[in-house]
Motif scaffolding. Structure first.
Motif, PDB file in Angstrom:
ATOM      1  N   LYS A 140       0.827  -1.209   0.000  1.00 44.48           N
ATOM      2  CA  LYS A 140       0.000   0.000   0.000  1.00 44.48           C
ATOM      3  C   LYS A 140       0.861   1.259   0.000  1.00 44.48           C
ATOM      4  CE  LYS A 140      -4.087  -1.897   2.354  1.00 44.48           C
ATOM      5  NZ  LYS A 140      -4.913  -1.838   3.596  1.00 44.48           N
ATOM      6  N   GLN A 144       1.272   4.062  -3.031  1.00 46.55           N
ATOM      7  CA  GLN A 144       1.050   5.494  -2.826  1.00 46.55           C
ATOM      8  C   GLN A 144       2.223   6.312  -3.347  1.00 46.55           C
ATOM      9  OE1 GLN A 144       0.321   5.876   1.374  1.00 46.55           O
ATOM     10  NE2 GLN A 144      -1.784   5.123   1.249  1.00 46.55           N
ATOM     11  N   GLN A 147       1.899   6.873  -6.761  1.00 54.66           N
ATOM     12  CA  GLN A 147       0.647   7.597  -7.040  1.00 54.66           C
ATOM     13  C   GLN A 147      -0.391   6.677  -7.682  1.00 54.66           C
ATOM     14  OE1 GLN A 147       2.181  10.945  -9.351  1.00 54.66           O
ATOM     15  NE2 GLN A 147       2.199  12.214  -7.504  1.00 54.66           N
ATOM     16  N   GLU A 149      -3.662   4.040  -6.681  1.00 56.43           N
ATOM     17  CA  GLU A 149      -4.622   3.627  -5.669  1.00 56.43           C
ATOM     18  C   GLU A 149      -5.157   2.258  -6.068  1.00 56.43           C
ATOM     19  OE1 GLU A 149      -8.665   5.210  -3.376  1.00 56.43           O
ATOM     20  OE2 GLU A 149      -7.792   6.371  -5.019  1.00 56.43           O
ATOM     21  N   THR A 151      -7.435  -1.303  -5.136  1.00 61.43           N
ATOM     22  CA  THR A 151      -8.513  -1.817  -4.305  1.00 61.43           C
ATOM     23  C   THR A 151      -7.923  -2.749  -3.256  1.00 61.43           C
ATOM     24  OG1 THR A 151      -8.890  -3.735  -5.741  1.00 61.43           O
ATOM     25  CG2 THR A 151     -10.118  -1.708  -6.257  1.00 61.43           C
ATOM     26  N   GLN A 186      -9.680   3.341  -8.844  1.00 64.48           N
ATOM     27  CA  GLN A 186      -8.698   2.408  -8.306  1.00 64.48           C
ATOM     28  C   GLN A 186      -8.327   1.328  -9.323  1.00 64.48           C
ATOM     29  OE1 GLN A 186     -11.120   1.257  -4.864  1.00 64.48           O
ATOM     30  NE2 GLN A 186      -9.640   2.286  -3.529  1.00 64.48           N
TER      31      GLN A 186
END
Length: 330
Positions: A140, A144, A147, A149, A151, A186
């Motif tokens: 995760k 980030q 950049q 996202e 699910t 996402q």
């Protein structure tokens, strides 16, 4: 603080951290004057690097001296320690000293104690494959940074596919970033499944196959792992860690514990939500069977450390585990 000590076996993460320092500190126009990398395994090489770092930079930007693969935190002569002490006390504020090593620093050495007081120390070790919660968190955070996202299901799929391989994770996220382009929303499992190669297996999948009593698949997974040059001791460590987790969960369940948070705390599982899935995995086996598996894994570790034939030892241990886990009705 112009001194840094980066250590750990994850060479890719160390390389990324070094690159960040490189970009933050150095002026590209003065790179040839203000950056040097020295493989510092001998005393002479270490001392040369320390002397270089004590020189102020030329032109604009700072100076960065990188002592790579250094042994200064594993063994250190009095001469090198004295030079290190003198250098750390007199480094120019815009001259930075970076030391990297794959080995854990020996905290008993005076050189290590000096660096722990004076340097920014960071560990870059691979996350143990059985610590799936930590792997999910790492994925995760890395997504980030790219950049992206993902699910929740997408993160879980990447964790199963990539595991703790930080280099491959970076490559796969770069691929997903290109695919995402100007798309909104996402990145889901459909996109990940279509773009990320899911043929590579990891040691955690091997543990699950052994627990499920699938001997043929277990031996096939082992052959693939060995073919991919997975270290035998790492395979053993993953099996031992996962079976230990299963054992703790089973013992607590059989003792009547119903609080998943309590079970997670005792079993060393970071996310209590994982306990539900662990309970499903261990449903076919008893604590007694899992207890019988532990001596096999401990013996395997001892045999591997003695340098015995790795493939044969691993195959034998898998067959023994299959026999123990099949000794009672499933």
């Amino acid at each position: 603080m112009p001194t840094y000590l980066y250590w750990g076996e994850d060479e890719f993460q160390i390389a990324q951290a070094v690159q960040e320092l490189h970009h933050a500190l150095l002026d590209p126009m003065w790179l040839d004057f203000n950056f040097v990398k020295i493989v510092a395994m001998a005393d002479e090489q270490i001392i040369d690097g320390l002397n270089y770092s004590a020189t102020p930079p030329f032109g604009s930007g700072d100076r960065l001296t990188w002592l790579a693969s250094t042994t200064i935190t594993q063994k250190c002569s009095d001469t090198v320690r004295s030079e290190l002490d003198r250098t750390l006390a007199n480094l120019p504020p815009n001259s930075h000293l970076l030391l990297t090593t794959s080995s854990k620093p020996d905290g008993r050495l005076k050189s290590t104690k000096l660096l722990q007081k004076s340097a920014i120390v960071k560990e870059f070790s691979p996350i143990p494959p059985w610590k799936t919660d930590a792997i999910v968190t790492f994925i995760k955070k890395t997504a980030q940074n790219h950049q992206l996202e993902l699910t929740e299901a997408g993160v879980e799929l990447l964790a199963d596919t990539v595991g703790n391989n930080s280099r491959r994770l970076h490559m796969e996220l770069e691929k997903l970033k290109l695919w995402q382009g100007d798309r909104q929303g996402q990145v889901d499992t459909d996109a990940i499944a279509s773009l990320v190669n899911a043929t590579a297996h990891n040691s955690l999948q091997l543990a699950k196959a052994i627990l499920a009593g699938d001997l043929d698949r277990s031996l096939s997974l082992l052959a693939e792992l060995m073919g991919n040059n997975e270290a035998s001791l790492k395979i053993c460590a993953t099996l031992t860690g996962q079976f230990r987790t299963w054992l703790w969960v089973r013992l607590l369940v059989e003792s009547g514990e119903r609080d998943d948070r309590k079970i997670a705390e005792v079993a060393g599982v970071g996310n209590p939500k994982r306990i539900y899935f662990l309970k499903q995995e261990i449903r076919p086996v008893s604590a007694s069977q899992l207890l019988q598996a532990m001596p096999i894994l401990l013996q395997l570790e001892a045999d591997l450390k003695r340098g015995r034939e790795e493939a044969a030892m691993l195959q034998t241990a898998i067959v023994q585990l299959y026999d123990r886990l099949s000794s009672q009705a499933r």
